[in-house]
Scaffold this motif. Structure first.
Motif, mmCIF file in Angstrom:
data_model
loop_
_atom_site.group_PDB
_atom_site.id
_atom_site.type_symbol
_atom_site.label_atom_id
_atom_site.label_comp_id
_atom_site.label_asym_id
_atom_site.label_seq_id
_atom_site.Cartn_x
_atom_site.Cartn_y
_atom_site.Cartn_z
ATOM 1 N N ASP A 251 0.790 -1.237 0.000
ATOM 2 C CA ASP A 251 0.000 0.000 0.000
ATOM 3 C C ASP A 251 0.821 1.287 0.000
ATOM 4 O OD1 ASP A 251 -2.239 -1.592 0.099
ATOM 5 O OD2 ASP A 251 -2.372 -1.545 2.283
ATOM 6 N N TYR A 252 2.140 1.193 0.053
ATOM 7 C CA TYR A 252 2.949 2.415 0.159
ATOM 8 C C TYR A 252 3.944 2.504 -0.986
ATOM 9 C CZ TYR A 252 0.965 2.360 4.815
ATOM 10 O OH TYR A 252 0.082 2.333 5.854
ATOM 11 N N ASP A 253 4.422 3.734 -1.240
ATOM 12 C CA ASP A 253 5.406 3.928 -2.302
ATOM 13 C C ASP A 253 6.796 3.483 -1.829
ATOM 14 O OD1 ASP A 253 3.482 5.162 -3.968
ATOM 15 O OD2 ASP A 253 3.680 7.009 -2.803
ATOM 16 N N PHE A 254 7.106 3.815 -0.566
ATOM 17 C CA PHE A 254 8.435 3.490 -0.040
ATOM 18 C C PHE A 254 8.319 2.802 1.313
ATOM 19 C CE2 PHE A 254 9.064 7.051 -2.857
ATOM 20 C CZ PHE A 254 10.203 6.704 -3.563
ATOM 21 N N VAL A 255 9.369 2.057 1.659
ATOM 22 C CA VAL A 255 9.440 1.413 2.972
ATOM 23 C C VAL A 255 10.798 1.737 3.586
ATOM 24 C CG1 VAL A 255 9.626 -0.792 4.158
ATOM 25 C CG2 VAL A 255 7.889 -0.491 2.422
ATOM 26 N N ALA A 256 10.778 2.077 4.885
ATOM 27 C CA ALA A 256 12.034 2.209 5.623
ATOM 28 C C ALA A 256 11.991 1.177 6.739
ATOM 29 C CB ALA A 256 12.179 3.606 6.203
ATOM 30 N N ALA A 257 12.937 0.254 6.754
ATOM 31 C CA ALA A 257 13.049 -0.710 7.854
ATOM 32 C C ALA A 257 14.100 -0.175 8.802
ATOM 33 C CB ALA A 257 13.444 -2.080 7.311
#
Lengths: 285, 257
Positions: free
Chosen positions: B205-211
């Motif tokens: 559902d998101y454009d970017f992911v930060a782990a």
């Protein structure tokens, strides 16, 4: 209405000192009730109580400087100024303890107030003749209010209500949620400090009327009653101001006819209004 | 429903460079660097204590930073906290809480103009809070409160919106309402950052992911970033593969591996 009933209601107010006491107590009551709304909403009851007792050293020093050798006729304005300064010192001391330790707000307020209270008692023990006036410190002396007391109360009431009107939005945001207020750009620390100043002014004004033990009743009972009825903060302020304003003449009326302590009677009427409203509202509280 | 007005400011989105935040107990965030373009959405993943909320608070300016820079980009910053503890007796209606969103723009004295009323009405309609708008905020359910706080953010008309675990403890219709809100914010040029434990949704559902786990473990396009290796490093082994799903064992949410 029978003439006897009319006399019952008007007799006390044919005396000028009772009228002046009623006006002073009503003005101070409104001041305490409006500021008290934020005390109730922010859960600052112990903080306010701490300020009420923290004024003692300031009162004692003002008394030592201005009272004559018999311990009588201390300067009322000096007492007010001393109380105000000591109250602000208590508030600043509490903030300093909170900043420098990981104690909770209740403990910090209690430590500051016990220090100020014991300092006040030590100072009083050095003053001869203070025992007479200690009673008025604890329970106030509303019937000693003269015209200048009424004017002082009117000025304080106007200044504090104007400050609350100016700071209404930041105070509402702060009381609702301090973090959300900060996220919406409210300078939280500044507004918190200004609220402490407003509470200190209310406490000092109230302490002169009903004493340091009972001023909490003026700060808490009318707003608590208002919170039971109102759906919005302006309504809470109006209801609590109305209860405070009516409590003053009703309390003095009871005090006159039943020979009761005047300040305590005023607070008793205000607290009774809260109890009555709480009972009527029943399970909806 | 009134459409959101696209932000006309041409400045860029959120830029974070070499960010570090310290608490008395130690370093909470270290060496974080990433950029989110304006109008994009970012899911921030990480275990409890990884610094997700700290990151949002630092971006919102609620806490000081020890090192690095944060440039929030165009417009104001709005933050919806995970929880808000308001006394049930607090005399404020849901509508008043939404109206608070305009206070920052109006200042201490500014009167509500038609545009402010329109923004509040749009927010109430978008979050469907009409039927409880006049109820006391403290008497609302958890999901209703969340809707009201989100409506406040809509009314705030911010350029960068930070949502701290918005899906925790809310019902399915509210989850859907929040997801459609995030989409509409993106299409009107608003940048959205969401902390979440939902691995599956993060990838979809998101454009970017930060782990993150105090440091940035991985950052990139959502559909290409969440490898099993990244998740294992991020969650320090608290991830289990169950059939086709990867499970964050601390929260029991599942996600595609």
């Amino acid at each position: 209405m029978e003439q006897a009933e009319v006399d019952f209601l008007t007799d006390p107010f044919s005396q000028e000192f009772v009228v002046q006491a009623a006006i002073t107590a009503a003005l101070v009551g409104v001041l305490c009730a409006v500021v008290g709304c934020f005390v109730v909403l922010r859960g600052l009851a112990l903080m306010a109580d701490s300020l009420a007792h923290g004024v003692l050293p300031g009162v004692a020093i003002a008394f030592m400087i201005t009272a004559n050798s018999d311990g009588l006729e201390p300067d009322r304005l000096a007492i007010t100024a001393g109380a105000l300064i000591a109250g602000l010192v208590t508030a600043a001391g509490t903030s300093a303890i909170l900043r420098r330790s990981r104690l909770n707000a209740d403990t910090a307020a209690a430590v500051a107030f016990v220090f100020m209270l014991s300092l006040g008692v030590v100072l009083i023990s050095r003053v001869e003749g203070y025992a007479v006036d200690l009673n008025s410190f604890l329970f106030g002396d509303v019937l000693a209010s003269d015209g200048s007391a009424a004017i002082t109360s009117a000025v304080l009431c106007t200044v504090v209500l104007a400050a609350v009107a100016i700071l209404y939005r930041p105070l509402l945001l702060l009381s609702f949620d301090a973090r959300r207020a900060a996220a919406l750009g409210v300078p939280v620390k500044t507004i918190e400090s200004l609220l402490m100043v407003l509470i200190t002014v209310a406490v000092v004004a109230g302490f002169l009327v009903v004493g340091s033990l009972l001023v909490l009743g003026m700060l808490l009972a009318p707003p608590a009653a208002g919170a039971l009825i109102a759906r919005r903060l302006p309504g809470m302020m109006l209801i609590s101001a109305a209860i405070a304003a009516v409590s003053a003449p009703l309390g003095l009326l009871a005090s006159w006819h039943l020979d009761l302590a005047a300040g305590a009677s005023i607070v008793l009427v205000a607290v009774s209004a809260f109890i009555l409203i709480a009972l009527v509202r029943g399970s909806r509280i | 429903m009134v459409e959101s007005k696209p932000l006309t400011d041409e400045s860029e989105g959120l830029r974070i460079s070499d960010l570090a935040v310290d608490y008395p107990a130690g370093r909470a965030l270290d060496s974080l660097t990433f950029e989110v373009p304006r109008g994009a959405s970012l899911a921030v993943l990480g275990p409890n204590g990884a610094g997700k909320t700290t990151l949002l608070h630092a971006i919102a300016g609620l806490i000081g930073t020890s090192h690095g820079e944060i440039n929030p980009g165009a417009g104001t910053v709005a933050l919806v906290p995970q929880e808000i503890s308001v006394e049930p007796m607090f005399p404020i209606t849901a509508l008043d809480v939404v109206r608070m969103g305009r206070y920052q723009a109006l200042g201490v004295f500014g009167r509500f103009r038609k545009s402010d009323h329109d923004l509040v009405a749009k927010a109430c309609s978008q979050l469907e809070i009409g039927e409880f708008a006049e109820m006391r905020f403290g008497n609302l359910s958890g999901g209703q409160k969340r809707r009201v706080l989100l409506a406040q953010v809509v009314a705030q008309d911010a350029g960068l919106i930070l949502l701290d675990e918005p899906f925790a403890g809310v019902d399915v219709p509210t989850v859907e309402a929040i997801k459609s809100l995030i989409t509409s914010w993106g299409s009107s040029g608003r940048t959205v950052i969401v902390t979440t434990h939902d691995l599956e949704s993060s990838a979809r559902d998101y454009d970017f992911v930060a782990a993150i786990n105090r440091k940035l473990v991985a950052f990139g396009p959502a559909d290409r970033t969440l490898s099993e290796e990244v998740l294992t490093t991020t969650f320090a082994g608290r991830i289990a593969r169950v059939g086709d799903f990867i499970v964050d064992t601390a929260h029991h949410h599942h996600g595609a591996g």
